[in-house]
Write a protein that holds these residues in place. Structure first.
Motif, mmCIF file in Angstrom:
data_model
loop_
_atom_site.group_PDB
_atom_site.id
_atom_site.type_symbol
_atom_site.label_atom_id
_atom_site.label_comp_id
_atom_site.label_asym_id
_atom_site.label_seq_id
_atom_site.Cartn_x
_atom_site.Cartn_y
_atom_site.Cartn_z
ATOM 1 N N ASN A 81 39.061 27.684 28.170
ATOM 2 C CA ASN A 81 37.699 27.803 27.307
ATOM 3 C C ASN A 81 36.467 28.174 28.196
ATOM 4 N N VAL A 82 36.688 29.167 29.086
ATOM 5 C CA VAL A 82 35.600 29.541 29.944
ATOM 6 C C VAL A 82 35.247 31.133 29.439
ATOM 7 N N ASN A 83 34.146 31.406 29.054
ATOM 8 C CA ASN A 83 33.816 32.739 28.702
ATOM 9 C C ASN A 83 33.359 33.546 29.991
ATOM 10 N N ILE A 162 41.543 45.679 38.284
ATOM 11 C CA ILE A 162 39.987 44.918 37.621
ATOM 12 C C ILE A 162 39.057 45.048 38.673
ATOM 13 N N ALA A 163 37.789 45.556 38.109
ATOM 14 C CA ALA A 163 36.715 46.005 38.988
ATOM 15 C C ALA A 163 35.835 44.767 39.168
ATOM 16 N N ASP A 164 35.470 44.001 38.188
ATOM 17 C CA ASP A 164 34.662 42.852 38.425
ATOM 18 C C ASP A 164 34.890 41.780 37.387
ATOM 19 N N ILE A 165 34.738 40.510 37.902
ATOM 20 C CA ILE A 165 34.929 39.311 36.743
ATOM 21 C C ILE A 165 33.788 38.678 37.115
ATOM 22 N N SER A 166 32.884 38.473 36.120
ATOM 23 C CA SER A 166 31.498 37.661 36.009
ATOM 24 C C SER A 166 31.599 36.486 35.184
ATOM 25 N N VAL A 167 30.956 35.299 35.752
ATOM 26 C CA VAL A 167 31.252 34.226 35.186
ATOM 27 C C VAL A 167 29.816 33.590 34.858
#
Length: 309
Positions: A81-83, A162-167
Motif C-alpha cells: 500500500n505505498v503509492n 523501467i526508467a524512473d520510480i519515484s516514492v
C-alpha cells in the motif's frame, strides 16, 4: 490540328501521372503495404517496384527499424500500500507488416496502454523494497507479457526498461533513516567481528605459546633423564670395572682407599678453618685399633655380668 495536339498533350500528361503513380521506390528501412481494389495484395520492401495505378494503392508505410514506445508516468500502488510513480520505455520493431496493419489500429498506442496495465498488475503484487531492488526481474516480466500480446499484432518487443520510480517524500525520508540504521548496524557488527577475531587470534597465540613451553619443558626433562641414565650407566660400568680389578688384584682396594685418604687430607690441608688437627697416618691406625679393643673389652664385661645374674 489544335484538338489533336491538345489530345496528345492530355494523353502524355495522363501517361506521366500513371507512371508516377505506378512507380514506387521504397527506402531500405521502409515497408509499403499495397492493396488491390481494397484488399491486401503484397508488401513492398526496399528497392524499385511498379504497381498498377488506380487498381493498386499503398495502404500503409511502416518502418522495419526498432522503435521506442514511451510508458507515461503513472501512479501505482504496491502490495504494501505505498503509492509510487513509475515510467518506462518499450523497444519494439515491426515483424509482420500485414498483422501490424490489419490486427490493430495503432500498435504503438496499444503497446503503451498494455504496458501501463501490465505494470500496474506486476507492481501490485510486489512490495516496495522488491520493486526498487528487482528492476531487472520487473523488466523481464514486462517483456514476456508484452511480447506474448504483441506477437498477434506482428510486433516484436525486444526490450523493456523501467526508467524512473519515484516514492513520496515521507517514504523517502523513512527509507533514508532505515538505510542509516542499517549502516550503523553493519558498522557495529563489523567492529564486533573484528574484536572477536582479535580475541580469537590472541587466544590462539597464547595457546601456541603454552604448547611450545610445554614441549620445551618436556624436551629438557627428556634431556635431563637421558643425562642421568648415561651417568648411572657410567657409574655402573665403573663399579663393574672396579670389581673386576679387585678380583684380579688384591691391592686394588687398598689403592683406592689410600687414594681417597690422600684426597681427604689434601682437602683438609687446603681448608682455612682453624679448628682442625692433622695426625700422621700411623697414629690414626693406632687410634682405630684402640677403639676396636675398647669395644671388645666393654662387650666382655657386659657379657660376664649377664652370666652372673
Amino acid at each position: 490540328m489544335e484538338e489533336s495536339l491538345a489530345l496528345a498533350i492530355a494523353i502524355i500528361f495522363f501517361a506521366v501521372i500513371i507512371i508516377i503513380k505506378g512507380v514506387k521506390i521504397v527506402p531500405q528501412s521502409d515497408l509499403f503495404l499495397v492493396e488491390r481494389l481494397g484488399k491486401y495484395h503484397k508488401v513492398l520492401h526496399g528497392g524499385f517496384h511498379i504497381i498498377i495505378p488506380i487498381i493498386d494503392s499503398v495502404r500503409a508505410v511502416l518502418t522495419s527499424r526498432e522503435q521506442l514506445v514511451d510508458i507515461e508516468k503513472q501512479s501505482v500502488i504496491t502490495k504494501d500500500n505505498v503509492n509510487i510513480s513509475i515510467d518506462g520505455i518499450v523497444f519494439c520493431k515491426v515483424d509482420d507488416a500485414v498483422q501490424a496493419t490489419y490486427n490493430v489500429v495503432d500498435f504503438k498506442n496499444a503497446i503503451a496502454n498494455l504496458a501501463m496495465t501490465t505494470l500496474r498488475a506486476e507492481i501490485g503484487g510486489m512490495d516496495l523494497d522488491d520493486t526498487l531492488s528487482n528492476r531487472e526481474t520487473l523488466n523481464a516480466k514486462l517483456q514476456t507479457e508484452l511480447g506474448s500480446a504483441a506477437t498477434n499484432w506482428g510486433i516484436k518487443v525486444t526490450r523493456v526498461e523501467i526508467a524512473d520510480i519515484s516514492v513520496p517524500p515521507s517514504i523517502e525520508k523513512a527509507m533514508n533513516m532505515q538505510m542509516e540504521a542499517e549502516r550503523e548496524k553493519r558498522a557495529i557488527q563489523t567492529k564486533a567481528e573484528a574484536q572477536k577475531e582479535a580475541q580469537i587470534r590472541e587466544a590462539e597465540a597464547f595457546k601456541q605459546s603454552e604448547i611450545l613451553k610445554a614441549e620445551a619443558i618436556e624436551r629438557m626433562a627428556d634431556a635431563k633423564r637421558y643425562e642421568q641414565e648415561q651417568t648411572a650407566a657410567g657409574q655402573q660400568e665403573a663399579m663393574r670395572l672396579i670389581n673386576i680389578s679387585m678380583m684380579e688384584n688384591e691391592k686394588a682396594a687398598e689403592f683406592l682407599l689410600a687414594k681417597d685418604r690422600v684426597a681427604a687430607f689434601e682437602a683438609l690441608a687446603k681448608s682455612n678453618s682453624t679448628n682442625k688437627m692433622i695426625l700422621p697416618y700411623d697414629v690414626t691406625q693406632i687410634i682405630g685399633s684402640t677403639s676396636v679393643l675398647g669395644d671388645a673389652f666393654f662387650k666382655g664385661i657386659s657379657d660376664s655380668k649377664a652370666n652372673n645374674a
